[in-house]
Enzyme design. Structure first.
Site, mmCIF file in Angstrom:
data_model
loop_
_atom_site.group_PDB
_atom_site.id
_atom_site.type_symbol
_atom_site.label_atom_id
_atom_site.label_comp_id
_atom_site.label_asym_id
_atom_site.label_seq_id
_atom_site.Cartn_x
_atom_site.Cartn_y
_atom_site.Cartn_z
ATOM 1 N N LYS A 260 0.836 -1.199 0.000
ATOM 2 C CA LYS A 260 0.000 0.000 0.000
ATOM 3 C C LYS A 260 0.874 1.253 0.000
ATOM 4 C CE LYS A 260 -3.901 -1.743 2.802
ATOM 5 N NZ LYS A 260 -4.987 -1.552 1.844
ATOM 6 N N ARG A 334 -10.218 -11.703 2.160
ATOM 7 C CA ARG A 334 -11.074 -12.772 1.629
ATOM 8 C C ARG A 334 -10.393 -14.134 1.752
ATOM 9 N NH1 ARG A 334 -11.185 -9.624 -3.962
ATOM 10 N NH2 ARG A 334 -11.200 -7.977 -2.395
HETATM 11 N N1 BES Z 1 -7.971 -3.748 4.502
HETATM 12 C C1 BES Z 1 -8.244 -3.329 3.195
HETATM 13 C C2 BES Z 1 -9.614 -2.652 3.028
HETATM 14 C C3 BES Z 1 -9.821 -1.367 3.796
HETATM 15 C C4 BES Z 1 -9.694 -0.159 3.151
HETATM 16 C C5 BES Z 1 -10.212 -1.376 5.118
HETATM 17 C C6 BES Z 1 -9.919 1.022 3.839
HETATM 18 C C7 BES Z 1 -10.441 -0.196 5.802
HETATM 19 C C8 BES Z 1 -10.301 1.003 5.160
HETATM 20 C C9 BES Z 1 -8.225 -4.526 2.233
HETATM 21 O O1 BES Z 1 -7.445 -5.593 2.606
HETATM 22 C C10 BES Z 1 -7.699 -4.017 0.939
HETATM 23 O O2 BES Z 1 -6.581 -3.585 0.919
HETATM 24 N N2 BES Z 1 -8.512 -4.060 -0.076
HETATM 25 C C11 BES Z 1 -8.144 -3.610 -1.372
HETATM 26 C C12 BES Z 1 -8.621 -4.660 -2.325
HETATM 27 C C13 BES Z 1 -8.090 -4.533 -3.705
HETATM 28 C C14 BES Z 1 -6.612 -4.767 -3.749
HETATM 29 C C15 BES Z 1 -8.813 -5.552 -4.544
HETATM 30 C C16 BES Z 1 -8.851 -2.296 -1.620
HETATM 31 O O3 BES Z 1 -9.999 -2.151 -1.195
HETATM 32 O O4 BES Z 1 -8.256 -1.398 -2.198
HETATM 33 ZN ZN ZN Z 2 -5.376 -5.432 1.998
#
Ligand code: BES
Ligand code: ZN
Ligand code: ZN
Length: 484
Positions: A260, A334
């Site tokens: 990230k 997931r």
């Molecule tokens: N933990 C994050 C989702 C999240 C985002 C939680 C903001 C709380 C606040 C999750 O694991 C994630 O990173 N999701 C990605 C998925 C994508 C790579 C398909 C996302 O939502 O960007």
């Molecule tokens: Zn994530």
């Protein structure tokens, strides 16, 4: 948390340091109208004002708090939370918020317990400024005509159990991620669950391997702290039904090798809020003695990039037997939930709910105060939405579309594709992926709490900065409604 009692005293005669007085324009204001006007209190939405009582009422000071003309239980819960936060430095208070039912008494008690929350564990003694001081309020009396009813006393006791559970979930979410890696989190869960009479079983990485939990292991393998699965079992004497809960417990989500950007990583200690919520709810359900058997699975892993981390392109072999092609290691939730859902299936529940800070797309769709509800059974989703409404939590039903089913099944080398090739509908895709692991015939609801789980803004009403405990109250209400 302050001790909350009930009293039939009139606002004017209640003995307390501060009288918290809910003001609806139609009320007589206990003879304080002139003073209220003097301090500029107009009664507009959310207004709070402190005034000396000048001997007009017994308490030395009055905290006036604006209420709508016909407040809902949630209005009262919020007003109570707002009042508690305004009572810093005060030891005792009497709350005159005019509850019209036992349910509203409970909402006020909950708002008091939730609003009193602060997280000061990591403030050193010297640095504790006035602002950071924990709420000192120790005694609260709720003034109500229902004070002598047994049901009201029970409602206040139950509200304290629920507020304590929400606050426990908040504490876990707020704990710095380096201090709550999977083994430490598993221990912490075990300690609290056992204290509530809930059976605990913890699987370490060796056991997870023996049980083919390739999703949890795949996500955890980049971290120096190994993953854990915590299973909680609450078995009441005569259960009317069996509820299984599964929670996403990513103690820190760096994104893994699909790392990230720094700014979006900053709050990712909150990525275990789903696990915290299902554990806290299970403990509350047990302490309330609800006749619902609960089996809960907290899927704990730290998602880190390293030489041992899962790569985009790797294929994981899941607990269900399915294989999954990994496309983006940041879509890790997931993967751990999939194994948790399979394990929940083995427990043969009548109902299944998972809770997760799963997708940024849920925040885009629903904002910071509303959770998404998806699933395989509209009637059960409706029951969850009704429970959320009764609990005062905002949730909204989203569909799992045919389009997403097709995409989940579009891996060229494995059974399933982990990550949506298109950014559109990310929340729906994630739920379609999870559905592949849900046992046939079991009504299942998936709560995506990515928006409400963590409050990056300022405190408001009963919602503090940081961890909010989102979905705990709803889960307890679902259990109550299943209990009938
Ligand atoms: N933990 C994050 C989702 C999240 C985002 C939680 C903001 C709380 C606040 C999750 O694991 C994630 O990173 N999701 C990605 C998925 C994508 C790579 C398909 C996302 O939502 O960007
Ligand atoms: Zn994530
Ligand atoms: Zn995550």
């Amino acid at each position: 948390m302050p001790t909350v009692s009930l009293s039939t005293a009139k606002p004017a005669t209640a003995a307390a340091d501060v009288l918290v007085l809910g003001i609806r324009t139609a009320d007589d204001h206990e003879g304080l109208s002139a003073l209220l006007a003097l301090v500029g209190f107009t009664g507009e939405k959310n207004q709070v004002a402190t005034l000396p009582s000048n001997g007009i009422v017994k308490a030395d000071r009055v905290l006036a708090i604006a209420l709508p003309e016909a407040p809902t239980a949630e209005d009262l819960r919020r007003a109570a939370g707002r009042a508690v936060r305004a009572l810093k430095g005060v030891k005792s208070a009497a709350f005159a918020l005019h509850p019209a039912s036992v349910e509203e008494v409970a909402a006020i008690a909950e708002g008091i317990g939730l609003g009193a929350y602060t997280y000061t564990t990591y403030k050193s003694k010297n640095a504790k400024s006035k602002k950071d001081k924990p709420v000192e309020l120790s005694k609260v009396a709720i003034l109500s005509a229902f004070a002598r009813q047994k049901a009201a006393t029970k409602a206040v006791e139950d509200a304290a159990v629920v507020a304590e559970a929400v606050n426990a979930a908040r504490d876990w979410v707020n704990t710095p991620p380096g201090d709550l890696r999977p083994p430490a989190f598993a221990q912490a869960i075990g300690g609290q669950a056992e204290a509530a009479g809930v059976k605990v079983s913890i699987w370490d990485e060796k056991r997870l391997a023996k049980e083919n939990c390739g999703g949890i292991l795949g996500v955890g393998q980049g971290s120096g702290a190994p993953p854990r699965l915590v299973k909680l079992t609450y078995s009441p004497a005569k259960p009317v039904t069996h509820l299984a809960l599964v929670g996403k417990g990513i103690t820190f989500d760096s994104g893994g090798l699909s790392i990230k950007p720094g700014a979006s990583m900053q709050t990712m200690k909150c990525d275990m809020a789903g696990a915290a919520a299902i554990v806290a709810a299970t403990i509350a359900i047990a302490r309330l003695g609800l006749p619902v058997a609960v089996t809960a699975f907290a899927c704990l892993a730290e998602n880190m990039p390293s030489g041992t981390a899962t790569r985009p392109g790797d294929v994981l072999s899941m607990r269900s037997g399915a294989t999954v092609e990994v496309h983006n290691t940041d879509a890790e939730g997931r993967l751990v939930l999939a194994d948790g859902l399979s394990l929940a299936g083995d427990a043969e529940p009548d109902h299944l709910i998972d809770v997760a800070t799963l997708t940024g797309a849920a925040v885009v769709a629903l904002g910071n105060y509303t959770s998404g509800v998806l699933g395989n059974d509209d009637a059960f989703a409706g029951q969850v939405l009704d429970a959320a409404k009764a609990a005062g939590e905002s949730m909204w039903h989203l569909p799992i579309t045919e389009e997403m089913k097709g995409l989940v099944n579009s891996s060229s080398i494995a059974d399933l594709r982990q990550h949506n090739p298109k950014p559109a509908g990310g929340t729906l895709f994630a739920a379609a992926f999870l559905r592949e692991f849900v046992p046939d015939g079991v009504p299942w609801a998936h709560l995506d709490i990515a928006g409400p789980a963590f409050n990056e803004g300022g405190a408001s009403d009963y919602t503090p900065v940081g961890g909010t405990g989102a979905s705990v109250r709803t889960l307890v209400k679902v259990a109550e409604s299943l209990a009938g």
